[in-house]
Each structure stands twice: as C-alpha cells, then as structure tokens.
Scaffold this motif. Sequence first.
Motif, mmCIF file in Angstrom:
data_model
loop_
_atom_site.group_PDB
_atom_site.id
_atom_site.type_symbol
_atom_site.label_atom_id
_atom_site.label_comp_id
_atom_site.label_asym_id
_atom_site.label_seq_id
_atom_site.Cartn_x
_atom_site.Cartn_y
_atom_site.Cartn_z
ATOM 1 N N UNK A 409 0.637 -1.188 0.311
ATOM 2 C CA UNK A 409 0.143 0.211 -0.388
ATOM 3 C C UNK A 409 0.799 1.147 0.321
ATOM 4 N N UNK A 410 0.458 1.725 -1.519
ATOM 5 C CA UNK A 410 2.277 3.210 -1.756
ATOM 6 C C UNK A 410 0.789 4.930 -0.991
ATOM 7 N N UNK A 411 1.215 4.853 0.395
ATOM 8 C CA UNK A 411 0.196 5.841 1.515
ATOM 9 C C UNK A 411 0.614 7.401 0.369
ATOM 10 N N UNK A 412 1.613 7.496 -0.267
ATOM 11 C CA UNK A 412 1.912 8.709 -0.790
ATOM 12 C C UNK A 412 0.783 10.168 -1.202
ATOM 13 N N UNK A 413 1.024 11.171 -1.274
ATOM 14 C CA UNK A 413 0.393 11.918 -1.352
ATOM 15 C C UNK A 413 0.836 12.592 -2.345
ATOM 16 N N UNK A 414 2.089 13.376 -1.954
ATOM 17 C CA UNK A 414 2.660 14.137 -3.077
ATOM 18 C C UNK A 414 4.049 14.764 -2.031
ATOM 19 N N UNK A 415 5.300 15.043 -3.378
ATOM 20 C CA UNK A 415 6.098 15.842 -3.487
ATOM 21 C C UNK A 415 6.616 16.706 -3.400
ATOM 22 N N UNK A 416 7.952 17.265 -2.814
ATOM 23 C CA UNK A 416 7.556 18.568 -2.896
ATOM 24 C C UNK A 416 9.628 18.190 -3.829
ATOM 25 N N UNK A 417 10.127 19.261 -3.830
ATOM 26 C CA UNK A 417 11.205 18.813 -4.818
ATOM 27 C C UNK A 417 12.274 19.893 -4.658
ATOM 28 N N UNK A 418 13.066 21.223 -3.737
ATOM 29 C CA UNK A 418 13.922 22.028 -3.856
ATOM 30 C C UNK A 418 12.750 23.498 -3.449
ATOM 31 N N UNK A 419 11.556 22.956 -2.660
ATOM 32 C CA UNK A 419 10.476 23.944 -2.145
ATOM 33 C C UNK A 419 9.224 23.237 -3.528
ATOM 34 N N UNK A 420 9.164 23.065 -4.724
ATOM 35 C CA UNK A 420 8.030 22.490 -5.412
ATOM 36 C C UNK A 420 7.126 21.634 -5.589
ATOM 37 N N UNK A 421 5.934 21.608 -5.444
ATOM 38 C CA UNK A 421 4.741 20.676 -5.315
ATOM 39 C C UNK A 421 4.995 19.522 -6.721
ATOM 40 N N UNK A 422 5.927 18.375 -6.054
ATOM 41 C CA UNK A 422 4.748 17.984 -7.583
ATOM 42 C C UNK A 422 3.511 17.520 -8.294
ATOM 43 N N UNK A 423 2.575 17.325 -8.656
ATOM 44 C CA UNK A 423 1.516 16.458 -8.429
ATOM 45 C C UNK A 423 1.158 15.438 -7.758
ATOM 46 N N UNK A 424 -0.085 15.278 -7.637
ATOM 47 C CA UNK A 424 -0.506 14.671 -5.997
ATOM 48 C C UNK A 424 -0.012 12.887 -7.394
ATOM 49 N N UNK A 425 -0.135 12.612 -6.476
ATOM 50 C CA UNK A 425 0.600 11.200 -7.228
ATOM 51 C C UNK A 425 -0.371 10.342 -7.502
#
Length: 425
Positions: A409-425
Amino acid sequence: MTSFDHIIINANIATFSAHYGFGIDTSDDKNEHADSVPYGQLENAAIGIKDGKIAWLGAHDEITAHLPHYEENQVTDVDGKWITPGLIDCHTHIVYGGNRSNEFEARLQGASYQDIAAQGGGIVATVSATREASIETLFAQSEKRLVALIKEGVTSIEIKSGYGLDLDTERKMLTVARQLGEKHDIHVSTTYLAAHALPTEYKDRADDYIEQVCKWLPILYAEGLVDAVDGFCENIAFSTEQIRRVFEVARSLDLPVKLHSEQLSDIGGSALVAEYNGLSSDHLEHLSEEDIKKMVASNTVAVILPGAFYTLRDTKPPPIEALRKHQVPMAISTDCNPGTSPLTSLLLTMNMGCTLFYLTPEEVLAGSTVYAAQALGLSNKGRIEVGCDADLALWDIARPADLAYQMGLNPIKGIMVQGQWRETL
C-alpha cells in the motif's frame, strides 16, 4: 517573520534532525538533560519555504497570524498528514539493458548459477545487453525503474555504472543517469563502478583490466559524469590491492569513494574504504567488529541491502547489533539491479530491513533519509531543518512506523523537490 515563497500548515513532521531530538544519546553526559524524540517528530507544525530551502519550522499556532498576507496558492494545508524528508535511495544500479527474469525462472527449476553463467547468463548477459542498447533504449528501460521509485517518495537517488566494463558503455550509462535526473528534476548522484566485474575479454587478466579502469576514470570525470567511485571487493571480483589502485586515482581527483564489501566473505573491504575516509561500505553480511571500529573512526556509513539478502536467500545477516553498539549510521537501499535485487520499492525495502534484520521502523526510515544522505555526501538533504533543501514527502499515514509496517500500500500524497510541489501521485 520573514516572507516565504510557500507555507505548509497543519502538518505532523518527522524531521530526523538532532535539533528536534532525533538520535540524541541520553546516555552521553553532555546530553543528560536532553530528551530523545522518536523520528525528531513535531506535531501540529508548519514549515516556511524560501528559495527552495526550509527557512522556518515551528508550531502551527506561531504562523497563523501571518497567513492572511499570503495568496491561497502559497499555502498548503495538509490536514494532519505526515511529512518526512524526501526519501533517498543511496545504492542502485537502475541503468542497465536487457532482462534476466529467465534466469530467475531457471534457478527456481534447479539451475545453478554456474549453469546459467556457462550458458552466457549472469552479469555477462547484462553487460552484453547494456553494450548493445542505444542510449535511447537504455534511457527508456531505466526510466521505468526511476519513476517507480519517485512514486514512492524518492527525491534523490544514486545510480552506478558497472554494466559496461568498457569506456564507451560506462560513459553511456553515466550519461543516461544524468539525463534521468534532468528530465525528472530530482537529484542524481552518479557513481563510477567499472571495477564491478571482469569482462570476458580480460579473462584471467584482472590487473590489466584494473589498469584500464584507472585510465577511464579521469576521462569520465573530466566530462562531468562522475560524482563518486565504487568497486566490488570480493573473492569473486577484485582484491583490496586492485581496488586500492582505483581509489588512489579517485583520491587524486578529489572524488569520494564507497565500496561493495563483505557480502560473501571478509577480505578487508570495509577497512580499505575506511582508510580512504569513504562515504559508505555496502552489503556487510560478513563485516567484522574490528572493521566496524575503523568505519567509526572514518565516519563511514553502513549501507544495508536487504533486497539482495532476500533474493539470494542468504542466511547470514549483517552484524546489526555490533553496528548499533558502535553507533555506526546505517542507511538502507534497494540495490536495484537485474541479478540479485530487482527491487524498485524503497518502502518494501524498509519492511525487509525490519523483518529480516530486526531494524526498527525509525532506523529504516532514518536509513532512507538522513543516513542515506550522509552515504552520498549530501549535507543539505535528508533532514527537515532550517537551511536544508525543501525536498519533502507527504504521506497519508497515522504514524511514521506505517511506512515500514505496510506492504503493497503506497500512502504517498505528493512530493516537494527544491520547494516545488509535484502533482499528487
């Protein structure tokens, strides 16, 4: 309070920062009044981000009065979800050509590694496929593995060469690694691993091959393709003296070193990498306590790789208790490779670390963040504290241990890289 580019509110945060109590040794006299805090966690907290860095960290209540000064798109309310540092996969071989599932099948039907090798399988098959693959094909095959890791919260990764074993293919592998980082805008540390195996054209001439490895390194470094140098120090690969020759070239170029050590036997690989103040020593099933002490003196990270242990059905685990006793930082990684760890899930790797090696959930999550960053020499990643890169992972979990506890089960909701949110995965 300073102006921020972005603010995250209503967050529970696993900082993995000593500033917030992570890793404090309460038995140490100087810390007798300090309290160790699991995961360095802060509850009901907020983060202020500026220029891609964490600029402020504190209680949610401290920042609420300032929120009306910000645009709606500058504030993310995570509604009590957990934030960790972006995960770091610090030991991978994800760039390679071909597929060896046929060997997996053959082994299950009784074929030995020797049988497979005699039929042109094993690492020889991967080397052949990688040499034959165009750079476009190699990129496309490897990208799938990288994307799988990013979808589980990985924001930094190490990628090794070592399936080329000639100058042109080692260059091709490292070029693809750089291109993957550029396209997906995550940090990629590239590692030169030409001293991985003896190519067939150098059969019975290991010293001659090492001479070539030493010649190729300055060339690829000058092309901007090498961040660190690795080798496979083992009875079936290269001796400590042969690896020493490679490390001497690395030292002359001021490149950090690391090593595949003590996976199958103890021939002193960890002592060697410690002698060169190496970033990490990796695998370590046969590591001695004497060499653990040398790793402590050189501040060398122990990288634990349960995927290979699992795939090979090994029965001798790394000396976890001795590593704990001497307070050696332990990182954990997928070791993603086509032969002994075809694993593209760092979350499953964490579970394996707990189940197979009796690491704690805090240890494996620290091993995928703060200590993985140390294993790559990334001083501004792997922790959530002021001044660090704003590389973050947002999780829909009840507590940090869920990341190691759950399987599949992958509970990821999103990542931020260098202060920028990526689209919710």
